[in-house]
Design a protein around this motif. Sequence first.
Motif, PDB file in Angstrom:
ATOM      1  N   TYR A 271     -66.392  19.501 -29.865  1.00  0.00           N
ATOM      2  CA  TYR A 271     -66.619  18.218 -30.542  1.00  0.00           C
ATOM      3  C   TYR A 271     -65.510  17.219 -30.192  1.00  0.00           C
TER       4      TYR A 271
ATOM      5  N   VAL B  71     -75.606  23.408 -35.101  1.00  0.00           N
ATOM      6  CA  VAL B  71     -75.578  23.529 -33.638  1.00  0.00           C
ATOM      7  C   VAL B  71     -75.414  25.006 -33.350  1.00  0.00           C
ATOM      8  N   MET B  72     -76.329  25.593 -32.605  1.00  0.00           N
ATOM      9  CA  MET B  72     -76.133  26.988 -32.201  1.00  0.00           C
ATOM     10  C   MET B  72     -76.808  27.241 -30.856  1.00  0.00           C
ATOM     11  N   ILE B  73     -76.149  28.114 -30.091  1.00  0.00           N
ATOM     12  CA  ILE B  73     -76.726  28.620 -28.850  1.00  0.00           C
ATOM     13  C   ILE B  73     -76.842  30.130 -29.021  1.00  0.00           C
TER      14      ILE B  73
ATOM     15  N   SER C  67     -69.171  18.957 -39.163  1.00  0.00           N
ATOM     16  CA  SER C  67     -68.111  19.731 -39.801  1.00  0.00           C
ATOM     17  C   SER C  67     -68.196  21.181 -39.350  1.00  0.00           C
TER      18      SER C  67
ATOM     19  N   GLY D 135     -74.256  24.543 -24.809  1.00  0.00           N
ATOM     20  CA  GLY D 135     -73.796  23.899 -26.039  1.00  0.00           C
ATOM     21  C   GLY D 135     -73.388  22.460 -25.786  1.00  0.00           C
ATOM     22  N   ARG D 136     -72.613  22.276 -24.709  1.00  0.00           N
ATOM     23  CA  ARG D 136     -72.186  20.914 -24.365  1.00  0.00           C
ATOM     24  C   ARG D 136     -73.408  20.047 -24.010  1.00  0.00           C
TER      25      ARG D 136
ATOM     26  N   VAL E  33     -76.753  33.890 -33.331  1.00  0.00           N
ATOM     27  CA  VAL E  33     -75.378  33.902 -32.835  1.00  0.00           C
ATOM     28  C   VAL E  33     -74.838  35.337 -32.923  1.00  0.00           C
TER      29      VAL E  33
ATOM     30  N   ALA F 177     -64.021  27.085 -30.770  1.00  0.00           N
ATOM     31  CA  ALA F 177     -64.975  26.604 -29.764  1.00  0.00           C
ATOM     32  C   ALA F 177     -65.612  25.299 -30.227  1.00  0.00           C
TER      33      ALA F 177
ATOM     34  N   ASN G 127     -63.034  22.419 -30.070  1.00  0.00           N
ATOM     35  CA  ASN G 127     -62.809  21.977 -28.685  1.00  0.00           C
ATOM     36  C   ASN G 127     -63.993  21.162 -28.169  1.00  0.00           C
TER      37      ASN G 127
ATOM     38  N   ASN H 147     -63.183  27.966 -36.237  1.00  0.00           N
ATOM     39  CA  ASN H 147     -64.160  27.804 -35.158  1.00  0.00           C
ATOM     40  C   ASN H 147     -63.580  26.943 -34.031  1.00  0.00           C
TER      41      ASN H 147
ATOM     42  N   GLN I  67     -74.624  31.921 -24.467  1.00  0.00           N
ATOM     43  CA  GLN I  67     -73.424  31.104 -24.652  1.00  0.00           C
ATOM     44  C   GLN I  67     -72.527  31.127 -23.407  1.00  0.00           C
ATOM     45  N   GLY I  68     -71.664  30.117 -23.335  1.00  0.00           N
ATOM     46  CA  GLY I  68     -70.673  30.062 -22.263  1.00  0.00           C
ATOM     47  C   GLY I  68     -71.227  29.599 -20.921  1.00  0.00           C
ATOM     48  N   ARG I  69     -72.405  28.985 -20.930  1.00  0.00           N
ATOM     49  CA  ARG I  69     -73.034  28.519 -19.684  1.00  0.00           C
ATOM     50  C   ARG I  69     -73.204  27.008 -19.652  1.00  0.00           C
ATOM     51  N   GLY I  70     -72.590  26.318 -20.611  1.00  0.00           N
ATOM     52  CA  GLY I  70     -72.722  24.866 -20.631  1.00  0.00           C
ATOM     53  C   GLY I  70     -73.864  24.343 -21.484  1.00  0.00           C
TER      54      GLY I  70
ATOM     55  N   PHE J 179     -70.207  30.947 -39.159  1.00  0.00           N
ATOM     56  CA  PHE J 179     -70.051  29.584 -38.648  1.00  0.00           C
ATOM     57  C   PHE J 179     -71.300  28.736 -38.842  1.00  0.00           C
TER      58      PHE J 179
HETATM   59  C1  LIG Z   1     -70.213  26.433 -30.328  1.00  0.00           C
HETATM   60  C2  LIG Z   1     -71.379  26.776 -29.407  1.00  0.00           C
HETATM   61  C3  LIG Z   1     -72.597  25.948 -29.816  1.00  0.00           C
HETATM   62  C4  LIG Z   1     -70.981  26.389 -27.987  1.00  0.00           C
HETATM   63  O1  LIG Z   1     -72.080  26.651 -27.125  1.00  0.00           O
HETATM   64  P1  LIG Z   1     -71.873  27.222 -25.638  1.00  0.00           P
HETATM   65  O2  LIG Z   1     -73.137  27.049 -24.896  1.00  0.00           O
HETATM   66  O3  LIG Z   1     -71.308  28.588 -25.695  1.00  0.00           O
HETATM   67  O4  LIG Z   1     -70.744  26.214 -25.096  1.00  0.00           O
HETATM   68  P2  LIG Z   1     -70.543  25.626 -23.628  1.00  0.00           P
HETATM   69  O5  LIG Z   1     -70.644  26.719 -22.608  1.00  0.00           O
HETATM   70  O6  LIG Z   1     -71.400  24.441 -23.421  1.00  0.00           O
HETATM   71  O7  LIG Z   1     -69.035  25.158 -23.735  1.00  0.00           O
HETATM   72  C5  LIG Z   1     -68.744  23.885 -24.322  1.00  0.00           C
HETATM   73  C6  LIG Z   1     -67.341  23.819 -24.841  1.00  0.00           C
HETATM   74  O8  LIG Z   1     -67.210  24.613 -26.003  1.00  0.00           O
HETATM   75  C7  LIG Z   1     -65.898  25.127 -26.072  1.00  0.00           C
HETATM   76  N1  LIG Z   1     -65.997  26.579 -26.063  1.00  0.00           N
HETATM   77  C8  LIG Z   1     -67.094  27.334 -25.838  1.00  0.00           C
HETATM   78  N2  LIG Z   1     -66.811  28.636 -25.979  1.00  0.00           N
HETATM   79  C9  LIG Z   1     -65.513  28.702 -26.291  1.00  0.00           C
HETATM   80  C10 LIG Z   1     -64.621  29.765 -26.567  1.00  0.00           C
HETATM   81  N3  LIG Z   1     -65.029  31.047 -26.547  1.00  0.00           N
HETATM   82  N4  LIG Z   1     -63.329  29.478 -26.856  1.00  0.00           N
HETATM   83  C11 LIG Z   1     -62.906  28.201 -26.888  1.00  0.00           C
HETATM   84  N5  LIG Z   1     -63.708  27.144 -26.627  1.00  0.00           N
HETATM   85  C12 LIG Z   1     -64.975  27.399 -26.322  1.00  0.00           C
HETATM   86  C13 LIG Z   1     -65.146  24.613 -24.880  1.00  0.00           C
HETATM   87  O9  LIG Z   1     -64.483  23.421 -25.268  1.00  0.00           O
HETATM   88  C14 LIG Z   1     -66.267  24.306 -23.917  1.00  0.00           C
HETATM   89  O10 LIG Z   1     -65.837  23.280 -23.067  1.00  0.00           O
HETATM   90  P3  LIG Z   1     -65.971  23.347 -21.460  1.00  0.00           P
HETATM   91  O11 LIG Z   1     -67.332  22.780 -21.203  1.00  0.00           O
HETATM   92  O12 LIG Z   1     -64.886  22.464 -20.994  1.00  0.00           O
HETATM   93  O13 LIG Z   1     -65.844  24.784 -21.070  1.00  0.00           O
HETATM   94  C15 LIG Z   1     -71.709  28.281 -29.411  1.00  0.00           C
HETATM   95  O14 LIG Z   1     -70.525  29.008 -29.132  1.00  0.00           O
HETATM   96  C16 LIG Z   1     -72.290  28.779 -30.722  1.00  0.00           C
HETATM   97  O15 LIG Z   1     -73.498  28.762 -30.932  1.00  0.00           O
HETATM   98  N6  LIG Z   1     -71.436  29.288 -31.635  1.00  0.00           N
HETATM   99  C17 LIG Z   1     -71.873  29.878 -32.872  1.00  0.00           C
HETATM  100  C18 LIG Z   1     -72.417  28.838 -33.827  1.00  0.00           C
HETATM  101  C19 LIG Z   1     -71.414  27.756 -34.109  1.00  0.00           C
HETATM  102  O16 LIG Z   1     -70.232  27.992 -34.254  1.00  0.00           O
HETATM  103  N7  LIG Z   1     -71.935  26.523 -34.201  1.00  0.00           N
HETATM  104  C20 LIG Z   1     -71.155  25.368 -34.549  1.00  0.00           C
HETATM  105  C21 LIG Z   1     -71.144  25.276 -36.047  1.00  0.00           C
HETATM  106  S1  LIG Z   1     -70.340  23.790 -36.572  1.00  0.00           S
END
Ligand SMILES: CC(C)(COP(=O)(O)OP(=O)(O)OC[C@H]1O[C@@H](n2cnc3c(N)ncnc32)[C@H](O)[C@@H]1OP(=O)(O)O)[C@@H](O)C(=O)NCCC(=O)NCCS
Length: 154
Positions: free
Chosen positions: A127, A79-81, A115, A91-92, A21, A122, A125, A120, A86-89, A28
Amino acid sequence: VNITLREIDRENYRAIGKLKVADNQQRFVATNPWSMVQSKYEPDLTPLGVYDGDTPVGFVMYCDEDYGVMGRAWSIWRVMIDQTQQGRGYGRAAMEALLARLRANTTTHTGIFISFVPENIAARNLYTSLGFEDTGMVEDGELVFRLPLTKSSP
Ligand SMILES: CC(C)(COP(=O)(O)OP(=O)(O)OC[C@H]1O[C@@H](n2cnc3c(N)ncnc32)[C@H](O)[C@@H]1OP(=O)(O)O)[C@@H](O)C(=O)NCCC(=O)NCCS
């Protein structure tokens, strides 16, 4: 987005261990090498690589928690991307794939816990949008959310 979850094995653990990350997200989530070590010695943990086709993009890990008379529940520990993905869908999509996998085995599990640290946004939102609800509990400074599972019919 064509996301699959794959078992970690001797062929892919190096690639998954290299995923990271961003610096400002390191508080996180634990590192993937550490999570894989934990899974090696804690038999209730299942670590999985997140793949887009054959490209490793992330990591998840869940636990089969046994609360005795209170029953059993899944708990998503990681959970990590990767920061470059990141930001490409992903994580969802990874969460949806993981929830489908856990829901497929609901007969003895009453819910899915997850948890995250309060900062955090993102994670919160993501979860919440998947149906997780605030339990009001705080563990080790992390907010505990839960997705209830209904028993599948016999
Ligand atoms: C949290 C994480 C897994 C999301 O993965 P991602 O591939 O970037 O997320 P996605 O592109 O699929 O976005 C999914 C949702 O996450 C939320 N999200 C993602 N990036 C965000 C940001 N910068 N700000 C706010 N919300 C955000 C949004 O709700 C988004 O919903 P959308 O599909 O309506 O846009 C990623 O940011 C990550 O690895 N973070 C660091 C590790 C971490 O925090 N893990 C969780 C520990 S509990």
